[in-house]
Design a protein around this motif. Structure first.
Motif, PDB file in Angstrom:
ATOM      1  N   GLU A  19     -10.454   7.750  -3.959  1.00 22.35           N
ATOM      2  CA  GLU A  19     -11.709   8.452  -3.704  1.00 22.35           C
ATOM      3  C   GLU A  19     -12.575   8.512  -4.950  1.00 22.35           C
ATOM      4  N   GLY A  20     -11.933   8.430  -6.122  1.00 23.89           N
ATOM      5  CA  GLY A  20     -12.668   8.484  -7.381  1.00 23.89           C
ATOM      6  C   GLY A  20     -11.900   7.779  -8.479  1.00 23.89           C
ATOM      7  N   LEU A  21     -12.595   7.340  -9.525  1.00 22.73           N
ATOM      8  CA  LEU A  21     -11.943   6.670 -10.647  1.00 22.73           C
ATOM      9  C   LEU A  21     -10.931   7.602 -11.291  1.00 22.73           C
ATOM     10  N   GLY A  22      -9.806   7.035 -11.670  1.00 25.52           N
ATOM     11  CA  GLY A  22      -8.761   7.827 -12.302  1.00 25.52           C
ATOM     12  C   GLY A  22      -7.741   8.383 -11.334  1.00 25.52           C
ATOM     13  N   ALA A  23      -7.964   8.254 -10.040  1.00 21.72           N
ATOM     14  CA  ALA A  23      -6.988   8.717  -9.061  1.00 21.72           C
ATOM     15  C   ALA A  23      -5.709   7.881  -9.181  1.00 21.72           C
ATOM     16  N   SER A  24      -4.566   8.525  -8.978  1.00 24.29           N
ATOM     17  CA  SER A  24      -3.297   7.810  -9.165  1.00 24.29           C
ATOM     18  C   SER A  24      -2.319   8.091  -8.032  1.00 24.29           C
ATOM     19  N   GLY A  25      -2.831   8.376  -6.837  1.00 24.10           N
ATOM     20  CA  GLY A  25      -1.953   8.636  -5.709  1.00 24.10           C
ATOM     21  C   GLY A  25      -1.171   7.405  -5.291  1.00 24.10           C
ATOM     22  N   ARG A  26      -0.013   7.664  -4.714  1.00 24.68           N
ATOM     23  CA  ARG A  26       0.884   6.570  -4.327  1.00 24.68           C
ATOM     24  C   ARG A  26       1.553   6.932  -3.003  1.00 24.68           C
ATOM     25  N   PHE A  27       1.680   5.952  -2.108  1.00 25.92           N
ATOM     26  CA  PHE A  27       2.391   6.195  -0.863  1.00 25.92           C
ATOM     27  C   PHE A  27       3.830   6.624  -1.156  1.00 25.92           C
ATOM     28  N   PRO A  28       4.422   7.476  -0.333  1.00 19.62           N
ATOM     29  CA  PRO A  28       5.845   7.803  -0.485  1.00 19.62           C
ATOM     30  C   PRO A  28       6.694   6.536  -0.450  1.00 19.62           C
ATOM     31  N   ARG A  29       7.812   6.576  -1.130  1.00 23.21           N
ATOM     32  CA  ARG A  29       8.645   5.385  -1.304  1.00 23.21           C
ATOM     33  C   ARG A  29       8.971   4.694   0.020  1.00 23.21           C
ATOM     34  N   ASP A  30       9.379   5.468   1.008  1.00 27.10           N
ATOM     35  CA  ASP A  30       9.785   4.858   2.267  1.00 27.10           C
ATOM     36  C   ASP A  30       8.609   4.381   3.107  1.00 27.10           C
ATOM     37  N   ASP A  31       7.392   4.796   2.759  1.00 27.23           N
ATOM     38  CA  ASP A  31       6.207   4.359   3.496  1.00 27.23           C
ATOM     39  C   ASP A  31       5.602   3.089   2.924  1.00 27.23           C
ATOM     40  N   ARG A  32       5.873   2.794   1.671  1.00 22.91           N
ATOM     41  CA  ARG A  32       5.308   1.592   1.047  1.00 22.91           C
ATOM     42  C   ARG A  32       5.862   0.339   1.720  1.00 22.91           C
ATOM     43  N   TRP A  33       5.070  -0.717   1.736  1.00 19.29           N
ATOM     44  CA  TRP A  33       5.572  -1.930   2.385  1.00 19.29           C
ATOM     45  C   TRP A  33       6.827  -2.488   1.710  1.00 19.29           C
ATOM     46  N   PRO A  34       6.992  -2.401   0.371  1.00 16.96           N
ATOM     47  CA  PRO A  34       8.262  -2.889  -0.192  1.00 16.96           C
ATOM     48  C   PRO A  34       9.471  -2.115   0.322  1.00 16.96           C
ATOM     49  N   GLY A  35       9.342  -0.782   0.452  1.00 21.94           N
ATOM     50  CA  GLY A  35      10.448   0.000   0.975  1.00 21.94           C
ATOM     51  C   GLY A  35      10.757  -0.334   2.420  1.00 21.94           C
ATOM     52  N   ARG A  36       9.723  -0.542   3.199  1.00 22.18           N
ATOM     53  CA  ARG A  36       9.910  -0.939   4.597  1.00 22.18           C
ATOM     54  C   ARG A  36      10.522  -2.333   4.692  1.00 22.18           C
ATOM     55  N   LEU A  37      10.104  -3.222   3.806  1.00 27.99           N
ATOM     56  CA  LEU A  37      10.649  -4.581   3.811  1.00 27.99           C
ATOM     57  C   LEU A  37      12.140  -4.563   3.502  1.00 27.99           C
ATOM     58  N   ALA A  38      12.557  -3.718   2.574  1.00 27.57           N
ATOM     59  CA  ALA A  38      13.968  -3.621   2.223  1.00 27.57           C
ATOM     60  C   ALA A  38      14.804  -3.223   3.443  1.00 27.57           C
ATOM     61  N   LYS A  39      14.273  -2.347   4.278  1.00 30.91           N
ATOM     62  CA  LYS A  39      14.999  -1.932   5.479  1.00 30.91           C
ATOM     63  C   LYS A  39      15.068  -3.053   6.511  1.00 30.91           C
ATOM     64  N   LEU A  40      14.037  -3.904   6.524  1.00 35.00           N
ATOM     65  CA  LEU A  40      14.022  -5.029   7.460  1.00 35.00           C
ATOM     66  C   LEU A  40      14.897  -6.186   7.004  1.00 35.00           C
ATOM     67  N   LEU A  41      15.237  -6.196   5.711  1.00 34.50           N
ATOM     68  CA  LEU A  41      16.062  -7.269   5.135  1.00 34.50           C
ATOM     69  C   LEU A  41      17.313  -6.656   4.506  1.00 34.50           C
ATOM     70  N   PRO A  42      18.218  -6.107   5.298  1.00 32.87           N
ATOM     71  CA  PRO A  42      19.370  -5.405   4.738  1.00 32.87           C
ATOM     72  C   PRO A  42      20.337  -6.300   3.969  1.00 32.87           C
TER      73      PRO A  42
END
Length: 213
Positions: A19-42
């Motif tokens: 929403e503004g410069l300097g923001a540093s929010g991050r999706f929760p670990r299990d919501d990020r696509w890498p975390g989801r990918l790990a579950k799809l590739l056990p």
């Protein structure tokens, strides 16, 4: 268990639309696509190496030279070896006005990264890791990042074609993330929540297809 290294930028890191410069929010670990990918590739160890602001091979004069993806790549490959496959998705940050590069330049920069991966001896038996080369989706010049990426939206429209051609030259598999997701209308760079499951599924299908068994 084989190892999949995800080498990317803030969209691999999981940065929220800003929403503004300097923001540093991050999706929760299990919501990020890498975390989801790990579950799809056990049967794979999935390692996310996403750094906000990472370029292909440019020292960033504003955000820091440590964002140069070429400089840090050898160390990352060595630290995680043996690496079976590298999913390489970079190029968005190269579209910043400060770098003054074309879509063709970005594709050639990615080619150089692939050559470094192939020469790394970071694969099993000190061989070369395989590579899945991914084109990031086109950007939009909106919100707080519009000025930083001025002129980048038009360049980004031709980026997938250039990266596809680079993948063909290198004889490596290619995936166009722009055919799967779009950038957020909030900042024109990062992804909205629904992009994460879509990307994870697309990447899982590609990994199973190109690198079976």
């Amino acid at each position: 268990m084989r190892t999949l290294l995800l080498y990317g930028d803030s969209n691999t890191h999981g940065t929220l639309p800003m929403e503004g410069l300097g923001a540093s929010g991050r999706f929760p670990r299990d919501d990020r696509w890498p975390g989801r990918l790990a579950k799809l590739l056990p049967d794979w160890e999935v390692i996310a190496e996403g750094h906000p602001g990472r370029t292909t091979l440019h020292d960033d004069p504003v955000e820091g030279a440590h964002r140069n993806g070429l400089t840090v790549l050898p160390a990352i490959l060595e630290s995680h070896r043996p690496v079976d496959v590298v999913l390489l998705m970079l190029g968005t940050n190269d579209l910043k006005a400060r770098f003054s590069v074309t879509a063709s330049d970005i594709a050639l920069s990615l080619e150089r990264l692939v050559r470094v991966i192939r020469a790394s001896e970071a694969g099993p038996g000190r061989g070369a890791p395989d590579v899945l080369l991914v084109a990031p989706p086109p950007i939009a010049e909106v919100g707080c990042l519009a000025g930083m990426f001025a002129g980048g939206a038009a360049k980004s429209q031709g980026l997938a074609a250039e990266i596809r051609a680079a993948a063909a030259r290198l004889a490596v598999p290619f995936l166009d993330a722009g055919a799967v997701v779009q950038v957020s209308p909030i900042d024109g760079i990062h992804y909205d929540p629904e992009a994460n499951p879509a990307l994870a599924e697309a990447f899982a299908v590609a990994i199973r297809h190109y690198f079976p068994g």
